[in-house]
Design a protein around this motif. Structure first.
Motif, PDB file in Angstrom:
ATOM      1  N   GLY A  25       0.810  -1.216   0.000  1.00 31.23           N
ATOM      2  CA  GLY A  25       0.000   0.000   0.000  1.00 31.23           C
ATOM      3  C   GLY A  25       0.835   1.253   0.000  1.00 31.23           C
ATOM      4  N   VAL A  26       1.860   1.290   0.859  1.00 28.06           N
ATOM      5  CA  VAL A  26       2.767   2.444   0.882  1.00 28.06           C
ATOM      6  C   VAL A  26       3.501   2.548  -0.451  1.00 28.06           C
ATOM      7  N   GLY A  27       3.854   1.392  -1.027  1.00 25.43           N
ATOM      8  CA  GLY A  27       4.528   1.391  -2.325  1.00 25.43           C
ATOM      9  C   GLY A  27       3.668   1.975  -3.423  1.00 25.43           C
ATOM     10  N   VAL A  28       2.398   1.586  -3.470  1.00 28.47           N
ATOM     11  CA  VAL A  28       1.488   2.120  -4.491  1.00 28.47           C
ATOM     12  C   VAL A  28       1.359   3.631  -4.368  1.00 28.47           C
ATOM     13  N   ALA A  29       1.028   4.101  -3.169  1.00 29.70           N
ATOM     14  CA  ALA A  29       0.799   5.530  -2.972  1.00 29.70           C
ATOM     15  C   ALA A  29       2.064   6.344  -3.227  1.00 29.70           C
ATOM     16  N   GLY A  30       3.188   5.873  -2.692  1.00 29.82           N
ATOM     17  CA  GLY A  30       4.435   6.601  -2.862  1.00 29.82           C
ATOM     18  C   GLY A  30       4.913   6.611  -4.291  1.00 29.82           C
ATOM     19  N   ALA A  31       4.849   5.467  -4.976  1.00 30.88           N
ATOM     20  CA  ALA A  31       5.322   5.393  -6.359  1.00 30.88           C
ATOM     21  C   ALA A  31       4.441   6.206  -7.301  1.00 30.88           C
ATOM     22  N   ALA A  32       3.132   6.190  -7.058  1.00 32.54           N
ATOM     23  CA  ALA A  32       2.227   6.988  -7.892  1.00 32.54           C
ATOM     24  C   ALA A  32       2.587   8.465  -7.787  1.00 32.54           C
ATOM     25  N   ARG A  33       2.820   8.924  -6.570  1.00 30.95           N
ATOM     26  CA  ARG A  33       3.177  10.329  -6.379  1.00 30.95           C
ATOM     27  C   ARG A  33       4.524  10.641  -7.016  1.00 30.95           C
ATOM     28  N   VAL A 270      -6.509 -11.922  -8.909  1.00 36.96           N
ATOM     29  CA  VAL A 270      -5.811 -12.132 -10.173  1.00 36.96           C
ATOM     30  C   VAL A 270      -5.414 -10.776 -10.775  1.00 36.96           C
ATOM     31  N   VAL A 271      -4.108 -10.615 -11.032  1.00 35.72           N
ATOM     32  CA  VAL A 271      -3.606  -9.404 -11.673  1.00 35.72           C
ATOM     33  C   VAL A 271      -2.717  -9.779 -12.852  1.00 35.72           C
ATOM     34  N   ASP A 272      -2.488  -8.799 -13.731  1.00 36.45           N
ATOM     35  CA  ASP A 272      -1.589  -9.023 -14.861  1.00 36.45           C
ATOM     36  C   ASP A 272      -0.199  -8.489 -14.519  1.00 36.45           C
ATOM     37  N   ASP A 273       0.660  -8.395 -15.534  1.00 37.14           N
ATOM     38  CA  ASP A 273       2.037  -7.948 -15.318  1.00 37.14           C
ATOM     39  C   ASP A 273       2.114  -6.537 -14.765  1.00 37.14           C
ATOM     40  N   PHE A 274       1.050  -5.746 -14.951  1.00 37.96           N
ATOM     41  CA  PHE A 274       1.048  -4.355 -14.505  1.00 37.96           C
ATOM     42  C   PHE A 274       0.178  -4.156 -13.265  1.00 37.96           C
ATOM     43  N   CYS A 275      -0.188  -5.282 -12.616  1.00 32.18           N
ATOM     44  CA  CYS A 275      -0.976  -5.265 -11.370  1.00 32.18           C
ATOM     45  C   CYS A 275      -2.417  -4.817 -11.590  1.00 32.18           C
ATOM     46  N   ARG A 276      -2.930  -4.953 -12.812  1.00 28.95           N
ATOM     47  CA  ARG A 276      -4.322  -4.633 -13.097  1.00 28.95           C
ATOM     48  C   ARG A 276      -5.193  -5.847 -12.822  1.00 28.95           C
ATOM     49  N   PHE A 283      -6.613  -1.899  -9.224  1.00 28.00           N
ATOM     50  CA  PHE A 283      -5.313  -2.559  -9.201  1.00 28.00           C
ATOM     51  C   PHE A 283      -5.191  -3.347  -7.900  1.00 28.00           C
ATOM     52  N   ALA A 284      -4.223  -4.234  -7.847  1.00 28.15           N
ATOM     53  CA  ALA A 284      -3.943  -4.956  -6.603  1.00 28.15           C
ATOM     54  C   ALA A 284      -2.467  -5.314  -6.574  1.00 28.15           C
ATOM     55  N   ALA A 285      -1.912  -5.407  -5.362  1.00 26.51           N
ATOM     56  CA  ALA A 285      -0.491  -5.717  -5.202  1.00 26.51           C
ATOM     57  C   ALA A 285      -0.241  -6.355  -3.852  1.00 26.51           C
ATOM     58  N   GLN A 306       9.795  -8.304  -0.443  1.00 26.99           N
ATOM     59  CA  GLN A 306      10.263  -7.897  -1.773  1.00 26.99           C
ATOM     60  C   GLN A 306       9.115  -7.815  -2.759  1.00 26.99           C
ATOM     61  N   ASN A 307       8.289  -8.864  -2.801  1.00 24.68           N
ATOM     62  CA  ASN A 307       7.192  -8.870  -3.755  1.00 24.68           C
ATOM     63  C   ASN A 307       6.203  -7.748  -3.470  1.00 24.68           C
ATOM     64  N   ALA A 308       5.855  -7.565  -2.198  1.00 30.56           N
ATOM     65  CA  ALA A 308       4.884  -6.531  -1.845  1.00 30.56           C
ATOM     66  C   ALA A 308       5.400  -5.145  -2.209  1.00 30.56           C
ATOM     67  N   HIS A 309       6.634  -4.862  -1.866  1.00 31.52           N
ATOM     68  CA  HIS A 309       7.214  -3.544  -2.146  1.00 31.52           C
ATOM     69  C   HIS A 309       7.314  -3.293  -3.651  1.00 31.52           C
ATOM     70  N   ASP A 310       7.922  -4.243  -4.379  1.00 34.58           N
ATOM     71  CA  ASP A 310       8.162  -4.036  -5.808  1.00 34.58           C
ATOM     72  C   ASP A 310       6.881  -4.071  -6.617  1.00 34.58           C
ATOM     73  N   GLN A 311       5.956  -4.949  -6.253  1.00 38.55           N
ATOM     74  CA  GLN A 311       4.691  -5.005  -6.975  1.00 38.55           C
ATOM     75  C   GLN A 311       3.875  -3.739  -6.716  1.00 38.55           C
ATOM     76  N   GLY A 312       3.932  -3.246  -5.471  1.00 36.09           N
ATOM     77  CA  GLY A 312       3.241  -2.004  -5.159  1.00 36.09           C
ATOM     78  C   GLY A 312       3.768  -0.843  -5.978  1.00 36.09           C
ATOM     79  N   ARG A 313       5.067  -0.772  -6.125  1.00 34.49           N
ATOM     80  CA  ARG A 313       5.662   0.314  -6.903  1.00 34.49           C
ATOM     81  C   ARG A 313       5.322   0.168  -8.391  1.00 34.49           C
ATOM     82  N   ALA A 314       5.252  -1.060  -8.886  1.00 33.54           N
ATOM     83  CA  ALA A 314       4.854  -1.269 -10.284  1.00 33.54           C
ATOM     84  C   ALA A 314       3.425  -0.790 -10.502  1.00 33.54           C
ATOM     85  N   ALA A 315       2.541  -1.095  -9.551  1.00 37.43           N
ATOM     86  CA  ALA A 315       1.157  -0.652  -9.662  1.00 37.43           C
ATOM     87  C   ALA A 315       1.069   0.865  -9.613  1.00 37.43           C
TER      88      ALA A 315
END
Length: 415
Positions: A25-33, A270-276, A283-285, A306-315
């Motif tokens: 969650g922190v990865g998604v919000a931070g990376a989006a910004r 279920v998500v794709d390569d871009f977490c859609r 999205f989900a991560a 690792q997966n949670a952080h990196d997938q969140g940032r990808a999303a």
């Protein structure tokens, strides 16, 4: 533990709502910004604390070595990034058509884009006596605080489950002078995650520290007196007296919100390569997802930082209009006693394992090949091998089995 700044705003309309406030969650919000997303962002967490590191909970935290340094980000991060952090609230329903999330206090948040980073929860222990006082799980900071307090007063603990959390807790309990028994239904410790050689090595380490280990054994029931757990009865008739039981039998992805809303769920959202997800606005991560993993060659769910952080940032990048497919090399670690176990890559089984280093000295790695491909490296107190493995597997370059077996071969020459 640092508490979160209270969200006192009245805004219920957001361009991006993130449900779940941990690594993903922190990865998604931070990376989006960071990627230039200029809309309003809300991050919703069901705990009152700032999002925090979870791995120390089964390691140093139980020994009093981790506490105030757990937050993932300082409170100022959310304010400076323009992220409304809504703490102590749980999402209970998702209306995809209205683009609205209902929270447990009756309020609702409207979203343009939604990210589900709901994580996972401790799997339920299903046996008579599981409800007794003294039977605990370990997933949250609250769980860790309760376990730490109970360990201080306990003489003997039975740990049900020989995975990472169970074994890390066992090593902490031994360090605190407790009598420790581990009951594992499988035929070896951490059998789902590492090679038989590493399983056997860790078995010897724990047995050498005095842990009683029972493999291929199931729990028949937990006995109690006056409502408190007093013993664990195994299916082979063994009775393990104790005053504390830790259930560490795995994790279950929190997919109920997604499933009830009609999103595709298959051992995870279920998500794709871009977490859609199956809904283009959602999205989900993280631990709650099932994703196509290029290193496994199949769809799978990973429970790792690792997966949670990196997938969140990808999303987050994709949400901001800068899509980059999730292609991170999986890696994991575990600290038990003075042993640092590190893993990189994914081996599907049937691998040819090459030893590099000395098992007797407690410093070695297994290079696991599937055909000519280096699929994974498992290291015991060999952090340099682990770090080089992360670089080489990501780059698609690796030593031949003969080179890996040669102690004089410099892995850095391949970088």
């Amino acid at each position: 533990m640092s508490t979160s700044p209270a969200y006192s705003g009245t805004d219920t309309d957001f361009d991006l709502v993130v449900i779940g406030a941990s690594y993903a969650g922190v990865g998604v919000a931070g990376a989006a910004r960071e990627a230039g997303f200029s809309g309003r962002i809300a991050l919703v967490g069901d705990e009152t604390e700032l999002p925090y590191q979870r791995p120390p909970l089964s390691k140093g935290f139980l020994l009093g070595k981790a506490g105030a340094n757990l937050p993932l980000k300082a409170a100022s991060f959310y304010e400076e990034a323009g992220i409304a952090f809504i703490a102590g609230r749980r999402a209970v329903a998702l209306d995809r058509q209205a683009r609205q999330v209902l929270l447990d206090d009756g309020s609702a948040l409207r979203f343009g884009t939604l990210a589900l980073t709901t994580g996972a929860r401790a799997a339920a222990l299903r046996c008579p006596g599981a409800e007794l006082d003294g039977v605990v799980t370990l997933r949250s900071i609250e769980d860790a605080q309760a376990l730490s307090e109970r360990l201080g007063a306990a003489a003997a603990i039975v740990i049900i489950g020989g995975g990472f959390i169970g074994l890390e807790a066992a090593s902490a309990a031994i360090a605190l002078g407790k009598q420790v028994s581990v009951v594992e239904a499988g035929t070896r410790l951490i059998g789902h995650a590492v090679s038989p050689e590493i399983s056997a090595y860790m078995h010897r380490i724990h047995a050498g520290h005095g842990v009683t280990i029972r493999l291929a054994t199931k729990v028949e029931r937990i006995e109690g007196k006056d409502g408190k757990a007093t013993a664990v009865l195994c299916d082979d008739g063994t009775r393990l007296a104790c005053d504390l039981v830790l259930s560490a039998v795995g994790a279950v992805p929190n997919t109920e919100l997604a499933a009830a809303a009609g999103l595709a769920v298959e051992d995870g959202i279920v998500v794709d390569d871009f977490c859609r997800t199956s809904d283009p606005a959602i999205f989900a991560a993280g631990d709650c997802t099932s994703h196509p993993n290029v290193f496994a060659g199949r769809r799978l769910r990973l429970s790792s930082v690792q997966n949670a952080h990196d997938q969140g940032r990808a999303a987050g990048g994709t949400i901001a209009g800068k899509p980059e497919a999730y292609r991170s090399v999986p890696w994991f670690w575990s600290d038990q006693y003075d042993v640092k176990l590190q893993m990189v890559g994914l081996a599907n089984g049937g691998s040819t394992d090459i030893l590099r280093g000395s098992v007797e000295d407690g410093r070695f790695s297994l290079f696991r090949y599937e055909g000519d491909r280096l699929a994974a490296i498992e290291s015991i107190n060999k952090p340099a091998d682990h770090m080089m493995g992360r670089r080489l597997i990501a780059a698609g370059r690796w030593p031949t089995p003969e080179q890996a077996a040669d102690p004089g071969f410099d892995l850095r020459s391949l970088a």
